[in-house]
Scaffold this active site. Structure first.
Site, mmCIF file in Angstrom:
data_model
loop_
_atom_site.group_PDB
_atom_site.id
_atom_site.type_symbol
_atom_site.label_atom_id
_atom_site.label_comp_id
_atom_site.label_asym_id
_atom_site.label_seq_id
_atom_site.Cartn_x
_atom_site.Cartn_y
_atom_site.Cartn_z
ATOM 1 N N SER A 190 0.810 -1.229 0.000
ATOM 2 C CA SER A 190 0.000 0.000 0.000
ATOM 3 C C SER A 190 0.835 1.268 0.000
ATOM 4 C CB SER A 190 -0.913 0.019 1.226
ATOM 5 O OG SER A 190 -0.141 -0.091 2.404
ATOM 6 N N ASP A 232 -4.264 7.451 8.340
ATOM 7 C CA ASP A 232 -5.410 6.602 8.711
ATOM 8 C C ASP A 232 -5.069 5.513 9.718
ATOM 9 O OD1 ASP A 232 -3.838 4.911 7.242
ATOM 10 O OD2 ASP A 232 -5.360 4.372 5.771
ATOM 11 N N HIS A 284 -1.095 4.398 7.448
ATOM 12 C CA HIS A 284 -0.432 5.053 6.318
ATOM 13 C C HIS A 284 -0.179 6.531 6.608
ATOM 14 C CE1 HIS A 284 -2.894 1.660 4.695
ATOM 15 N NE2 HIS A 284 -1.703 1.339 4.231
#
Ligand SMILES: *[C@@H]1O[C@H](CO)[C@@H](O)[C@H](O)[C@H]1NC(C)=O
Ligand SMILES: *[C@@H]1O[C@H](CO)[C@@H](O)[C@H](O)[C@H]1NC(C)=O
Ligand SMILES: *[C@@H]1O[C@H](CO)[C@@H](O)[C@H](O)[C@H]1NC(C)=O
Length: 395
Positions: free
Chosen positions: A38, A350, A353
């Site tokens: 990610s 979040d 991240h």
């Protein structure tokens, strides 16, 4: 007023020209090829998520609100490190490979500027490693090994024969990003209740598989590779929430990060650096750059306010409340999570991240700062004078 002297105007032209030259773009690479999770996924994961059930969080607002004004599949409010690197090298944002379909519906022009194989949640090791140990991985078959299979499939589509000059040229002149990868091998396990001692035993396996991927890429023609290490996971809102402790000794006084988790990340990074040194000796014609994500972002944890992060470094901008605005059952994107007014004042986006503002800082630390070994500026001297990005002021 005297007429303009031709001599003077010639001098001016030369000055302007040389001024332009000294601010030339840093176009050292013709494309970027990327593998990872990610931290680098620019939009692959939405193509893999099941059509029924809850949409994945990264396809929901407020993801993407800062730069793109809509969710793009990126796990941030805006751009990622790889986006800032692409901008610096005057390349378009690296296209997600799966936009051509899972079976690689690609041709020689569709990914000329690069291809991104990174997927949210991806591990370095294959799924079977985790199945055997009772660790749940969210998406099937997106490990680094699987991503390399996609890459081989991709090459067989874009090149008539894999040894063809075009194909070799494409890989040779690309910047190949291998990672960050491996973080999820530990995240899924540690945040899934597996004990530290067992997860530590994964580290040599993870580093070994990253080393094999690098070797395979070199055999396919890669010459310049950048391999990032892990972040200080003990500073992440999600880890701080999951491992909340009453014992003050668990925390680094200067940062408030959890000591043993940061030591864990450093253990991975130490083994990775040794592996890179080993591969460099075997392939002296290549440049293998270690990207020190750990220390690049550590600057922000040590002095967030001085770096402009008035919201602090440890609490998430978007999340479900609690001491770090992070609740592992209430994800950003879903009610009743809340979002800060100005993500640029936060380091953490979040829980897991970073915000675009933090990613930008990390990217600057790689492109203009001291956090690449060997320094990117020796690999691409044009970086020193390129006009992109703000000046990097280490503190
Ligand atoms: C190649 O792919 C691009 C982008 O996906 C598409 O626009 C183009 O028509 C394709 N070219 C051929 C020859 O199929
Ligand atoms: C994952 O890959 C394995 C081996 O190629 C295959 O048997 C399995 O069906 C795949 N799983 C999914 C969900 O695609
Ligand atoms: C997380 O959110 C749920 C749902 O709002 C709530 O029931 C729970 O108490 C929260 N957990 C913590 C640790 O705050």
């Amino acid at each position: 007023m005297a007429a303009k002297s031709p001599k003077l105007s010639l001098a001016c032209t030369i000055l302007i020209l040389s001024h332009k030259l000294s601010f030339a773009s840093a176009s050292c690479f013709t494309s970027i090829i990327s593998f990872g999770d990610s931290i680098a996924d620019t939009g692959n994961a939405p193509y893999l998520s099941p059509e029924s059930g809850r949409p994945p969080f990264y396809t929901l607002p407020p993801y993407g609100e800062t730069f793109f004004n809509h969710p793009t599949g990126r796990c941030s409010d805006g751009r990622l490190i790889i986006d800032f690197i692409a901008e610096e090298f005057e390349l378009p944002f690296v296209a997600p490979f799966l936009q051509g379909g899972r079976n690689g519906n690609v041709n020689s022009t569709s990914f000329r500027d690069g291809a991104n194989f990174a997927v949210v949640g991806a591990t370095a090791l294959e799924d079977s490693f985790f199945d055997e140990r009772g660790v749940t991985v969210p998406l099937a078959n997106v490990s680094l090994v699987a991503q390399l299979r996609w890459f081989n499939q991709f090459l067989s589509k874009i090149c008539p024969t894999t040894s063809s000059a075009d194909c070799k040229g494409f890989i040779e002149t690309s910047l190949v990003l291998v990672g960050e990868i491996g973080g999820n091998d530990y995240n899924h396990a540690l945040l899934g209740g597996i004990k530290e001692a067992e997860v530590r035993s994964f580290v040599p396996h993870v580093v070994n598989i990253i080393g094999s991927a690098i070797t395979e890429l070199i055999n396919l023609g890669a010459v310049t590779l950048m391999v990032p290490g892990n972040f200080p996971i003990g500073c992440s809102s999600a880890y701080l929430t999951y491992f909340l402790s009453e014992n003050q000794d668990d925390y680094e006084p200067a940062t408030g990060c959890i000591k043993w988790l940061n030591r864990f990340a450093q253990y991975h990074n130490d083994l990775l650096k040794k592996e890179l040194a080993r591969i460099r000796e075997l392939h002296p014609h290549t440049t293998i750059i270690y990207a020190d994500y750990y220390n690049a972002v550590m600057d922000l944890y040590r002095s967030p306010i001085e770096h402009g992060f008035a919201g602090g470094a440890l609490g998430a901008c978007c999340g479900g409340g609690g001491p770090y605005n992070c609740n592992l059952t209430v994800h950003c994107g879903y009610p009743p999570s809340n979002t800060c007014d100005d993500p640029s004042l936060y380091v953490n986006w979040d829980g897991m991240h970073f915000t675009e503002a933090a990613y930008k800082w990390i990217a600057l630390g790689l492109l203009k700062g001291p956090y690449t070994t060997p320094p990117l500026s020796t690999v691409c001297p044009a970086l020193i004078s390129s006009s992109h990005g703000r000046l990097y002021h280490p503190m």
